[in-house]
Design a protein around this motif. Structure first.
Motif, PDB file in Angstrom:
ATOM      1  N   ARG A   1      59.690  80.079  19.398  1.00 58.16           N
ATOM      2  CA  ARG A   1      58.624  80.821  18.730  1.00 58.16           C
ATOM      3  C   ARG A   1      57.364  80.867  19.586  1.00 58.16           C
ATOM      4  NH1 ARG A   1      56.918  77.664  13.839  1.00 58.16           N
ATOM      5  NH2 ARG A   1      55.736  76.562  15.448  1.00 58.16           N
ATOM      6  N   GLU A   2      57.090  79.790  20.297  1.00 63.60           N
ATOM      7  CA  GLU A   2      55.870  79.720  21.094  1.00 63.60           C
ATOM      8  C   GLU A   2      56.025  80.407  22.451  1.00 63.60           C
ATOM      9  OE1 GLU A   2      53.067  78.685  19.897  1.00 63.60           O
ATOM     10  OE2 GLU A   2      54.000  78.105  18.000  1.00 63.60           O
ATOM     11  N   ASN A   3      57.146  80.121  23.129  1.00 64.21           N
ATOM     12  CA  ASN A   3      57.337  80.695  24.476  1.00 64.21           C
ATOM     13  C   ASN A   3      58.819  80.589  24.845  1.00 64.21           C
ATOM     14  OD1 ASN A   3      57.360  81.278  27.299  1.00 64.21           O
ATOM     15  ND2 ASN A   3      55.189  80.738  27.408  1.00 64.21           N
ATOM     16  N   GLU A   4      59.549  81.659  24.596  1.00 57.50           N
ATOM     17  CA  GLU A   4      60.994  81.647  24.841  1.00 57.50           C
ATOM     18  C   GLU A   4      61.321  81.525  26.321  1.00 57.50           C
ATOM     19  OE1 GLU A   4      64.865  84.563  24.124  1.00 57.50           O
ATOM     20  OE2 GLU A   4      63.090  84.742  22.833  1.00 57.50           O
ATOM     21  N   LEU A   5      60.493  82.111  27.169  1.00 59.77           N
ATOM     22  CA  LEU A   5      60.753  82.076  28.599  1.00 59.77           C
ATOM     23  C   LEU A   5      60.736  80.646  29.131  1.00 59.77           C
ATOM     24  CD1 LEU A   5      61.300  83.845  31.056  1.00 59.77           C
ATOM     25  CD2 LEU A   5      58.822  83.988  31.434  1.00 59.77           C
ATOM     26  N   ARG A   6      59.825  79.845  28.652  1.00 61.68           N
ATOM     27  CA  ARG A   6      59.764  78.450  29.090  1.00 61.68           C
ATOM     28  C   ARG A   6      60.992  77.674  28.629  1.00 61.68           C
ATOM     29  NH1 ARG A   6      53.452  76.413  28.435  1.00 61.68           N
ATOM     30  NH2 ARG A   6      52.561  77.861  29.981  1.00 61.68           N
ATOM     31  N   VAL A   7      61.504  78.007  27.446  1.00 67.21           N
ATOM     32  CA  VAL A   7      62.719  77.361  26.963  1.00 67.21           C
ATOM     33  C   VAL A   7      63.868  77.607  27.931  1.00 67.21           C
ATOM     34  CG1 VAL A   7      64.456  77.343  25.125  1.00 67.21           C
ATOM     35  CG2 VAL A   7      62.024  77.454  24.550  1.00 67.21           C
ATOM     36  N   GLU A   8      63.986  78.836  28.406  1.00 68.93           N
ATOM     37  CA  GLU A   8      65.041  79.172  29.360  1.00 68.93           C
ATOM     38  C   GLU A   8      64.825  78.449  30.684  1.00 68.93           C
ATOM     39  OE1 GLU A   8      67.706  80.847  28.863  1.00 68.93           O
ATOM     40  OE2 GLU A   8      67.352  81.861  26.952  1.00 68.93           O
ATOM     41  N   TYR A   9      63.575  78.350  31.135  1.00 68.58           N
ATOM     42  CA  TYR A   9      63.282  77.656  32.382  1.00 68.58           C
ATOM     43  C   TYR A   9      63.644  76.166  32.300  1.00 68.58           C
ATOM     44  CZ  TYR A   9      60.764  81.601  34.469  1.00 68.58           C
ATOM     45  OH  TYR A   9      60.429  82.816  35.028  1.00 68.58           O
ATOM     46  N   LEU A  10      63.520  75.598  31.098  1.00 68.59           N
ATOM     47  CA  LEU A  10      63.831  74.171  30.920  1.00 68.59           C
ATOM     48  C   LEU A  10      65.329  73.913  30.802  1.00 68.59           C
ATOM     49  CD1 LEU A  10      60.969  73.174  28.455  1.00 68.59           C
ATOM     50  CD2 LEU A  10      61.200  72.498  30.847  1.00 68.59           C
ATOM     51  N   GLY A  11      66.124  74.972  30.826  1.00 70.67           N
ATOM     52  CA  GLY A  11      67.574  74.796  30.840  1.00 70.67           C
ATOM     53  C   GLY A  11      68.263  74.962  29.507  1.00 70.67           C
ATOM     54  N   SER A  12      67.520  75.281  28.444  1.00 65.06           N
ATOM     55  CA  SER A  12      68.124  75.497  27.128  1.00 65.06           C
ATOM     56  C   SER A  12      68.369  76.988  26.919  1.00 65.06           C
ATOM     57  CB  SER A  12      67.211  74.965  26.024  1.00 65.06           C
ATOM     58  OG  SER A  12      67.036  73.573  26.145  1.00 65.06           O
TER      59      SER A  12
END
Length: 325
Positions: free
Chosen positions: A191-202
């Motif tokens: 909800r906050e930042n989907e792109l960062r979620v992908e960068y973290l490997g999830s």
């Protein structure tokens, strides 16, 4: 004790309270409580998706799938056992949500909302034109039995009410733990930042897909409980107005606690009753006004009132105590 633990204890305590309410309150009030428990589960399905930034305007799809799966099993197969009907409703929602999830998990914001609504309205059109399922009138469900136990009269009503209350409490506790799990944390990060979620490997797509399936299964349980409580199903269960009401409940109650949508659903039922009595032709305006005022003055919902703390008083630079400092 953490806030999450307090929530679970509150839910556990709520079960005997609900049973006592069935014994003490008038029957019409008990009926509204029972109905609101079923629809409250659908609101919970909407809520856990909103925690991921997804607004589902088609949650009535799984509300309807659960109710119709139970109804069709009774109508065409002669199945009346409560637990079998419940399992069939969940399995139907599970299969459909897994399939649709591969499509919906790719979309966000208004695209997710409109696509979920479109799928829900496709089912509405199919059911409305199906004469074998009663078309727009729907059809009645059989009186449920419980593992070869077939109570009658008040005992039958009380048994169904108690099981509805128990399943609602169990589902709420499970969802509360889901929100505290890694999946719940990932959803808030999406909800906050989907792109960062992908960068973290999830995988954001995977998390959204799993959340969508969980919400569908919970909503189907609500559909089965609601249908058995009223003894009837019809296509209005998947109409856009029904799905919109679930979103209305979550906005009204807030997403700060798993209990909020359950309480909000009951408040909405009572509000609708008195709104119709007060203004039969324009009762929707009353609901709209309440929603507008809630959004303006309580943007986080009614539950935000529970989290407010009085401001501490502290000494001012000149030594006087100033309120709010």
């Amino acid at each position: 004790m953490t806030r999450a633990d307090k929530t679970e204890w509150a839910l556990i305590i709520a079960f005997p309270v609900l049973i006592a309410a069935a014994l003490l309150l008038p029957s019409w009030m008990v009926n509204y409580i029972q109905v609101s428990l079923g629809t409250g589960l659908v609101a919970l399905g909407v809520m856990i998706q909103m925690r991921a930034g997804l607004v589902s305007f088609g949650q009535g799809l799984y509300f309807c799938v659960g109710g119709y799966a139970a109804g069709m099993a009774g109508k065409f197969l002669g199945i009346t056992d409560f637990f079998v009907l419940l399992v069939l409703g969940v399995v139907a929602a599970l299969v459909i949500s897994i399939a649709l999830g591969f499509l919906l998990r790719r979309y966000r914001e208004i695209f997710f909302a409109m696509l979920s609504l479109a799928v829900s309205m496709i089912l509405y059109g199919l059911l409305s034109s199906s004469e074998g399922l009663g078309s727009t009138d729907g059809f009645n469900l059989p009186v449920p039995t419980y593992l070869f136990f077939a109570p009658e009269g008040d005992a039958a009503r009380m048994t169904l009410y108690a099981l509805t209350a128990a399943l609602t409490v169990i589902c709420a506790i499970v969802l509360n733990r889901v929100l505290r799990s890694p999946l719940g944390m990932i959803n808030e990060a999406i909800r906050e930042n989907e792109l960062r979620v992908e960068y973290l490997g999830s995988s954001a797509h995977y998390a959204v897909h799993v959340t969508y399936v969980i919400a569908a299964c919970v909503s189907s349980i609500g559909g089965v409980l609601w249908a058995l409580s009223l003894g009837h199903v019809d296509p209005e269960m998947t109409n856009w107005t029904t799905s919109g009401a679930f979103v209305f409940v979550v906005i009204l109650a807030g997403t700060g606690n798993i209990i909020a949508p359950l309480v909000g659903t009951f408040l909405l039922e009572i509000l609708r009753v008195y709104a119709v009595e007060l203004s039969p032709n324009t009762w929707q305006m009353i609901l709209g006004t309440v929603m507008l005022l809630t959004i303006i003055f309580l943007p986080k919902g009614l539950w935000s009132l529970m989290g407010r703390k009085p401001k501490a008083q502290g000494p001012s630079p000149d030594g006087a105590v100033q309120p709010g400092e």
